[in-house]
Scaffold this motif. Structure first.
Motif, PDB file in Angstrom:
ATOM      1  N   SER A   1       4.269 -37.864  23.323  1.00 44.13           N
ATOM      2  CA  SER A   1       5.276 -37.162  22.522  1.00 44.13           C
ATOM      3  C   SER A   1       5.510 -35.747  23.046  1.00 44.13           C
ATOM      4  CB  SER A   1       4.834 -37.116  21.060  1.00 44.13           C
ATOM      5  OG  SER A   1       5.706 -36.336  20.280  1.00 44.13           O
ATOM      6  N   VAL A   2       4.401 -35.053  23.407  1.00 45.90           N
ATOM      7  CA  VAL A   2       4.522 -33.692  23.940  1.00 45.90           C
ATOM      8  C   VAL A   2       5.307 -33.706  25.251  1.00 45.90           C
ATOM      9  CG1 VAL A   2       3.244 -31.737  24.903  1.00 45.90           C
ATOM     10  CG2 VAL A   2       2.435 -32.847  22.813  1.00 45.90           C
ATOM     11  N   LEU A   3       4.974 -34.627  26.141  1.00 38.20           N
ATOM     12  CA  LEU A   3       5.664 -34.703  27.426  1.00 38.20           C
ATOM     13  C   LEU A   3       7.153 -34.994  27.239  1.00 38.20           C
ATOM     14  CD1 LEU A   3       3.091 -36.672  29.622  1.00 38.20           C
ATOM     15  CD2 LEU A   3       3.518 -34.214  29.562  1.00 38.20           C
ATOM     16  N   GLU A   4       7.491 -35.838  26.278  1.00 32.32           N
ATOM     17  CA  GLU A   4       8.897 -36.146  26.018  1.00 32.32           C
ATOM     18  C   GLU A   4       9.650 -34.916  25.537  1.00 32.32           C
ATOM     19  OE1 GLU A   4       8.696 -39.362  23.264  1.00 32.32           O
ATOM     20  OE2 GLU A   4       8.498 -40.905  24.828  1.00 32.32           O
ATOM     21  N   ARG A   5       9.008 -34.133  24.654  1.00 37.91           N
ATOM     22  CA  ARG A   5       9.657 -32.921  24.144  1.00 37.91           C
ATOM     23  C   ARG A   5       9.844 -31.887  25.235  1.00 37.91           C
ATOM     24  NH1 ARG A   5       5.798 -31.523  19.542  1.00 37.91           N
ATOM     25  NH2 ARG A   5       4.841 -33.562  19.843  1.00 37.91           N
ATOM     26  N   VAL A   6       8.801 -31.699  26.046  1.00 37.64           N
ATOM     27  CA  VAL A   6       8.902 -30.732  27.143  1.00 37.64           C
ATOM     28  C   VAL A   6       9.974 -31.181  28.135  1.00 37.64           C
ATOM     29  CG1 VAL A   6       7.697 -29.708  29.109  1.00 37.64           C
ATOM     30  CG2 VAL A   6       6.522 -29.941  26.914  1.00 37.64           C
ATOM     31  N   GLY A   7       9.984 -32.478  28.445  1.00 39.38           N
ATOM     32  CA  GLY A   7      10.952 -33.004  29.396  1.00 39.38           C
ATOM     33  C   GLY A   7      12.377 -32.937  28.902  1.00 39.38           C
TER      34      GLY A   7
ATOM     35  N   ASP B   1      -7.872 -26.244  14.834  1.00 44.24           N
ATOM     36  CA  ASP B   1      -7.952 -27.456  14.026  1.00 44.24           C
ATOM     37  C   ASP B   1      -8.580 -28.566  14.862  1.00 44.24           C
ATOM     38  OD1 ASP B   1      -7.682 -29.624  12.397  1.00 44.24           O
ATOM     39  OD2 ASP B   1      -5.566 -29.287  11.909  1.00 44.24           O
ATOM     40  N   THR B   2      -9.868 -28.843  14.610  1.00 45.53           N
ATOM     41  CA  THR B   2     -10.589 -29.830  15.407  1.00 45.53           C
ATOM     42  C   THR B   2     -10.276 -31.263  15.001  1.00 45.53           C
ATOM     43  OG1 THR B   2     -12.474 -29.643  13.884  1.00 45.53           O
ATOM     44  CG2 THR B   2     -12.491 -28.230  15.839  1.00 45.53           C
ATOM     45  N   THR B   3      -9.494 -31.453  13.938  1.00 46.64           N
ATOM     46  CA  THR B   3      -9.170 -32.809  13.491  1.00 46.64           C
ATOM     47  C   THR B   3      -8.034 -33.422  14.304  1.00 46.64           C
ATOM     48  OG1 THR B   3      -7.579 -32.043  11.820  1.00 46.64           O
ATOM     49  CG2 THR B   3      -9.892 -32.207  11.159  1.00 46.64           C
ATOM     50  N   LEU B   4      -7.325 -32.591  15.054  1.00 51.26           N
ATOM     51  CA  LEU B   4      -6.199 -33.092  15.837  1.00 51.26           C
ATOM     52  C   LEU B   4      -6.674 -33.698  17.142  1.00 51.26           C
ATOM     53  CD1 LEU B   4      -3.787 -30.058  15.356  1.00 51.26           C
ATOM     54  CD2 LEU B   4      -3.730 -32.230  14.121  1.00 51.26           C
ATOM     55  N   GLY B   5      -5.856 -34.536  17.728  1.00 49.04           N
ATOM     56  CA  GLY B   5      -6.185 -35.105  19.030  1.00 49.04           C
ATOM     57  C   GLY B   5      -5.803 -34.187  20.172  1.00 49.04           C
ATOM     58  N   MET B   6      -5.305 -32.987  19.830  1.00 52.18           N
ATOM     59  CA  MET B   6      -4.884 -32.017  20.850  1.00 52.18           C
ATOM     60  C   MET B   6      -5.559 -30.685  20.547  1.00 52.18           C
ATOM     61  SD  MET B   6      -1.002 -31.054  22.024  1.00 52.18           S
ATOM     62  CE  MET B   6      -0.493 -30.431  20.412  1.00 52.18           C
ATOM     63  N   SER B   7      -6.448 -30.273  21.447  1.00 48.11           N
ATOM     64  CA  SER B   7      -7.181 -29.030  21.219  1.00 48.11           C
ATOM     65  C   SER B   7      -6.527 -27.822  21.879  1.00 48.11           C
ATOM     66  CB  SER B   7      -8.624 -29.171  21.710  1.00 48.11           C
ATOM     67  OG  SER B   7      -8.662 -29.552  23.068  1.00 48.11           O
ATOM     68  N   CYS B   8      -5.495 -28.048  22.686  1.00 46.37           N
ATOM     69  CA  CYS B   8      -4.791 -26.945  23.334  1.00 46.37           C
ATOM     70  C   CYS B   8      -3.419 -27.427  23.784  1.00 46.37           C
ATOM     71  CB  CYS B   8      -5.599 -26.462  24.536  1.00 46.37           C
ATOM     72  SG  CYS B   8      -4.977 -24.969  25.327  1.00 46.37           S
ATOM     73  N   PRO B   9      -2.333 -26.764  23.377  1.00 52.85           N
ATOM     74  CA  PRO B   9      -2.262 -25.643  22.433  1.00 52.85           C
ATOM     75  C   PRO B   9      -2.168 -26.163  20.996  1.00 52.85           C
ATOM     76  CG  PRO B   9      -0.073 -26.129  23.222  1.00 52.85           C
ATOM     77  CD  PRO B   9      -0.985 -27.118  23.901  1.00 52.85           C
ATOM     78  N   PRO B  10      -2.063 -25.269  19.997  1.00 52.93           N
ATOM     79  CA  PRO B  10      -1.749 -25.716  18.642  1.00 52.93           C
ATOM     80  C   PRO B  10      -0.387 -26.414  18.632  1.00 52.93           C
ATOM     81  CG  PRO B  10      -2.549 -23.456  18.639  1.00 52.93           C
ATOM     82  CD  PRO B  10      -2.319 -23.823  20.070  1.00 52.93           C
ATOM     83  N   PRO B  11      -0.184 -27.401  17.779  1.00 51.82           N
ATOM     84  CA  PRO B  11       1.057 -28.195  17.784  1.00 51.82           C
ATOM     85  C   PRO B  11       2.337 -27.373  17.713  1.00 51.82           C
ATOM     86  CG  PRO B  11      -0.572 -29.208  16.358  1.00 51.82           C
ATOM     87  CD  PRO B  11      -1.147 -27.894  16.767  1.00 51.82           C
TER      88      PRO B  11
ATOM     89  N   GLU C   1       6.595 -27.569  19.758  1.00 52.73           N
ATOM     90  CA  GLU C   1       7.731 -28.073  18.994  1.00 52.73           C
ATOM     91  C   GLU C   1       9.016 -27.704  19.736  1.00 52.73           C
ATOM     92  OE1 GLU C   1       7.639 -30.022  16.501  1.00 52.73           O
ATOM     93  OE2 GLU C   1       5.486 -29.959  16.076  1.00 52.73           O
ATOM     94  N   THR C   2      10.006 -28.567  19.634  1.00 51.79           N
ATOM     95  CA  THR C   2      11.248 -28.387  20.398  1.00 51.79           C
ATOM     96  C   THR C   2      11.919 -27.033  20.179  1.00 51.79           C
ATOM     97  OG1 THR C   2      11.623 -30.777  20.450  1.00 51.79           O
ATOM     98  CG2 THR C   2      13.537 -29.362  20.833  1.00 51.79           C
ATOM     99  N   PRO C   3      12.064 -26.525  18.935  1.00 53.32           N
ATOM    100  CA  PRO C   3      12.716 -25.213  18.745  1.00 53.32           C
ATOM    101  C   PRO C   3      12.031 -24.094  19.520  1.00 53.32           C
ATOM    102  CG  PRO C   3      12.555 -26.359  16.655  1.00 53.32           C
ATOM    103  CD  PRO C   3      11.739 -27.153  17.631  1.00 53.32           C
TER     104      PRO C   3
END
Length: 698
Positions: A618-624, A573-583, A587-589
Motif C-alpha cells: 500500500s505504501v509503495l502504491e501511494r508513493v508511486g 506505535d509498536t502494534t503496527l506492522g511498520m516501525s518506520c516511518p509513522p503512517p 499518506e497521499t496528502p
C-alpha cells in the motif's frame, strides 16, 4: 473436572461443599500440594507448641500429618457438617486430641488473641469472589481478631490477582507481609502440574503498627526476602513469578519454532533485571545431531542489539547455525556487574535447566556457547529522560569488528539501537594530525583502545547505518553538476535527527551543502550535541517541532524548495506492522506536499521498515502514485529498505531500468566526498557505487 466449581460464587457456598465432600467420600483432597511439599515453609512459621487454627480444613490430610510430627494443639474448622463428622470419626482413636468443628470462618466465636497461628490452605481462594470480596474480608478480619500479638496467618494460595490484592491490602496496615513463591506443585488429581506456582502468604501481627509498610517476597521456602516499597510493587512481583512459571509450563510441552518466549531473571538482592533469556526452537524439519538437545548462548555485553541477537530473524538464523533443538539466548543487562564467563555460567546453570526441551535425557550435558569466549564490554556514559520517549542511555560498546561504538538506547525498547556512531581515539587523532600536517590525504585511524571516555571521539566520516549510506549515495542521482554547484548548493531537509550522524556527514563532505533538520524531541538534540559530536552552524540548522506540521507550514508558505527531502523517523506505535516511518508520513496528502517542496531535479528519500507485506504494498502504491520515478534499495540482513523517489523521470515515463550513467556518477561523487575532507584525519568511509548497485525499480 466436574468436581470443581463452575463459578466463583460456588466456592463460598456451604451447599456446594456439602455436595463436594459427599461425592468425594473417603479420598482426601489436597489443594495446592500435600504435607511433603509444604512442610519446609510451614515449620518455619508455625511451631509445634503453637495453638493453631486451621481454617477450612476440608478432608485434607495436612492436619493429621502435622499432628503426627508433634503439632498437638490444632483446632480445625470447616463449614461442612459432612466433612467435620467424617474427620472426627477418622481420627477418634489414633489422634484423640485432634479436633474438628463445624464453624463459619467469618464468626468463629473463639476468644480474641487465643491462637498463635492460623493455617489456611486454599480457603481464602475459595471464599474470595472476583466480584465481591466482602465475605473473604470478614474471614480475614476474624482471623486477625483471634490471633495473638506476634501470631501469624499462613495462607497457601495460587495468588489470583483479586485474591492476593484483597489479602495484602487488608494486612499491609499494621502487619508484616511476606510472600514465598514455591515451585508449581503436583496435584493429587492428575499427572499434570499446575501451570501457576503456589504461594505462601505469611502475615505477622504487630502490637503497634510500624511507621512503614513491611512487604517482602521470597523465592522458594528458604529464599532471602526482597523488600518491596509498596503494595502495587509486591503484587507486580507476584504477577511476574506467575508469568514466569506459566512460560515454563508451556515450554515443557511441544516445541514451536515460531514462538520465542522471553524471560527476565532478576538479581535476588535488588530485584533489578540481570538476564534476559529468549528461547529459540529449531524447525521440526531441521536435520540435527541426535545428541544436540539443548544449549545456552551468552551474548557479549553491548551486542544484544545486534541484528543476530536482537531480531527474530537473527535469532532464528543463530539457532539454525548452532544446530540444537532448543537454544536459550542470554543477554546481560546494563548496570549489572559480571565477573567472568565462568561465573556467569555457574550463576545460570541451576536456572536454565528449567527451560530444557521435553524429552531431553536427565543426564544430558548442556553446553554454553559464546563469541570469542569473553563477556564483551560496555560502558554507560550518559543517562537522561525524554519527556516524549522516557529514559534513555548513552553507552560505548565494542563491536564484532573490534572497534568501539557509541549508541543511544531508549529504555522502553532497549533491544533497538536508536542511533550509533563509531569512535576514534582523540589522542591518536591528535598525534596523527600533527604527523600529517603537510599531507593532503590523511589515512584512516585504527580502532581505539579502552581509554577514558574523554579520549574517545566520534568518527564523523563513518556511517554505521547502511540506510544512511544509501541516502548519501542517492545524492548521485542529482548529478554532479548539482552536487558541485557552488552558486546553487544542494539543499537538504531531513526529518529525524537521531545522533546527527547523517546530517553531519552531508554537511562535512558534500560541497557547500545546506542542511535543515526537523526533530520533535529536544532531548535527542541535546544527546546528539553532547555525546555524538553534532554541531550546528549557518549551513546545518535544527528546527525543534513536529515534522508533519513543519512540512505543511513550508508548503503553505510557498517559495521553499529543497533538492532532497529525507524521512528517517521511527514510529512509537509498536502494534503496527511498520516501525518506520509513522503512517501519517506516507499518506497521499503529505506526499504531495513533499513533492511540491522539491526542486525540478529533487529527490525524496524514505527509510521504510515494514514487516507487513500488505501494508508495504500500500505504501509503495501511494508513493508511486505521487512520484513518477521510484527506486528501492533493500538492506541486507535487515527489514529496512530505502526508497529513492525522483520528482521527474527525465524521460516523461516510469523507468524500467537503472540509468547506465549512474555508476559513473557514483564514482565521481566518491571522489568529490574524499576531496572535500576538511577535518583530518577524518575521511568519508563509504562505497557509493556499492550502495547503488542493488537498486530496483518500483
Amino acid at each position: 473436572m466436574s468436581l470443581l466449581p463452575r463459578t466463583a460464587e460456588e466456592f463460598s457456598s456451604a451447599d456446594y461443599w456439602e455436595r463436594f465432600f459427599r461425592k468425594r467420600g473417603e479420598k482426601a483432597f489436597e489443594w495446592y500440594g500435600d504435607y511433603n511439599s509444604l512442610c519446609g515453609v510451614l515449620h518455619k512459621y508455625i511451631k509445634p507448641r503453637d495453638k493453631v487454627l486451621v481454617v477450612g480444613c476440608g478432608n485434607s490430610e495436612l492436619s493429621e500429618q502435622l499432628y503426627d510430627v508433634g503439632y498437638h494443639q490444632l483446632t480445625n474448622i470447616d463449614i461442612s457438617e459432612t466433612v467435620v463428622s467424617h474427620m472426627n470419626q477418622r481420627n477418634a482413636e489414633r489422634r484423640p486430641d485432634l479436633t474438628f468443628q463445624q464453624l463459619d470462618a467469618t464468626q468463629t466465636g473463639f476468644d480474641s488473641g487465643s491462637f498463635q497461628a492460623a493455617l489456611d490452605k486454599g480457603t481464602l481462594d475459595a471464599m474470595a469472589s472476583e466480584e465481591d470480596g466482602e465475605l473473604a474480608g470478614r474471614m480475614l478480619a476474624e482471623v486477625g481478631r483471634v490471633l495473638a500479638v506476634g501470631g501469624r496467618y499462613v495462607c497457601v494460595t495460587l495468588a489470583q490477582e483479586h485474591v492476593i490484592k484483597l489479602a495484602v491490602e487488608h494486612f499491609a496496615r499494621g502487619w508484616a507481609v511476606r510472600i514465598h513463591c514455591l515451585s508449581a506443585q503436583q496435584t493429587a488429581e492428575s499427572d499434570a502440574s499446575f501451570a501457576l506456582p503456589v504461594f505462601v502468604l505469611v502475615c505477622t501481627k504487630f502490637r503497634q503498627a510500624p511507621p512503614f509498610a513491611v512487604l517482602e517476597l521470597c523465592q522458594g521456602e528458604d529464599g532471602a526476602p526482597a523488600r518491596l516499597a509498596s503494595v502495587p510493587e509486591l503484587l507486580s512481583a507476584v504477577k511476574e513469578r506467575q508469568a514466569y512459571n506459566l512460560t515454563l509450563h508451556k515450554l515443557r510441552g511441544a516445541t514451536d519454532a515460531s514462538s520465542t518466549p522471553s524471560l527476565t531473571l532478576c538479581h535476588a538482592a535488588t530485584g533489578r533485571p540481570r538476564y534476559t533469556l529468549t528461547v529459540q526452537d529449531s524447525l521440526p524439519s531441521a536435520k540435527l545431531p541426535r545428541s544436540n538437545h539443548f544449549a545456552i548462548f551468552i551474548v557479549p555485553q553491548g551486542r544484544e542489539s545486534d541484528w543476530l541477537y536482537g531480531s527474530a530473524e537473527g535469532r532464528t538464523q543463530l539457532a539454525s547455525s548452532a544446530k540444537f533443538r532448543r537454544l536459550v539466548i542470554v543477554a546481560m543487562h546494563r548496570d549489572q556487574e559480571y565477573e567472568d564467563m565462568q561465573a556467569v555460567q555457574l550463576e545460570l546453570s541451576p536456572l536454565v535447566m528449567e527451560l530444557a526441551p521435553p524429552g531431553m535425557p536427565a543426564n544430558q550435558q548442556v553446553p554454553f556457547l559464546s563469541v570469542g569466549g569473553d563477556l564483551g564490554w560496555r560502558e554507560v556514559i550518559g543517562r537522561g529522560v525524554s519527556a516524549l520517549t522516557g529514559q534513555y542511555s548513552v553507552e560505548d560498546v565494542r563491536g564484532e569488528d573490534g572497534h568501539l561504538y557509541r549508541r543511544l538506547i531508549f529504555m522502553n525498547n532497549c533491544q533497538l539501537v536508536q542511533s550509533e556512531s563509531r569512535l576514534r581515539s582523540a589522542v591518536t587523532a591528535s598525534a596523527h594530525k600533527k604527523k600529517n600536517k603537510k599531507k593532503s590525504k590523511p589515512s584512516v585511524t585504527e580502532a581505539p583502545a579502552l581509554t577514558g571516555v574523554k579520549d574517545r571521539i566520534v568518527d564523523k566520516g563513518f556511517l554505521c547505518c547502511t540506510h544512511h549510506e544509501v541516502m548519501v549515495a542517492g545524492l548521485a542521482m542529482l548529478g554532479m553538476d548539482a552536487v558541485n554547484n557552488k552558486d546553487q548548493p544542494v539543499s537538504v531537509l531531513l526529518v529525524g535527527l537521531g545522533g546527527g550522524g547523517l546530517p553531519q556527514f552531508v554537511h562535512d563532505f558534500v560541497p557547500h551543502a545546506r542542511v535543515e533538520v526537523v526533530e520533535l524531541d529536544p532531548a535527542v538534540l541535546e544527546v546528539a550535541q553532547t555525546w555524538f559530536g553534532f554541531q550546528t552552524n549557518e549551513r546545518l540548522k535544527v528546527t525543534l517541532g513536529d515534522g508533519l506540521e513543519h512540512i505543511k507550514t513550508l508548503e503553505s508558505e510557498g517559495g521553499n524548495a529543497f533538492d532532497v527531502v529525507m524521512f528517517d523517523v521511527d514510529s512509537k506505535d509498536t502494534t503496527l506492522g511498520m516501525s518506520c516511518p509513522p503512517p501519517a508520513f506516507v499518506e497521499t496528502p503529505l506526499l504531495k506536499k513533499v513533492y511540491s517542496l522539491l526542486t525540478p531535479r529533487g529527490l525524496f528519500m524514505l527509510n521504510l521498515v515494514c514487516r507487513d507485506s500488505a501494508l508495504r504494498k500500500s505504501v509503495l502504491e501511494r508513493v508511486g502514485a505521487v512520484f513518477p520515478c521510484v527506486f528501492s534499495r533493500g538492506i541486507e540482513g535487515e527489514v529496512n529498505e530505502v526508497l529513492l523517489c525522483c520528482r521527474g523521470s527525465g524521460e516523461g515515463h516510469k523507468p524500467h531500468t537503472i540509468p547506465q550513467t549512474l555508476q559513473q556518477t557514483a564514482k565521481d561523487l566518491q571522489k568529490t566526498l574524499r576531496a572535500n575532507t576538511q577535518t583530518p584525519p577524518c575521511v568519508p568511509q563509504i562505497d557509493i557505487a556499492a550502495m547503488l548497485s542493488d537498486l530496483k525499480v518500483v
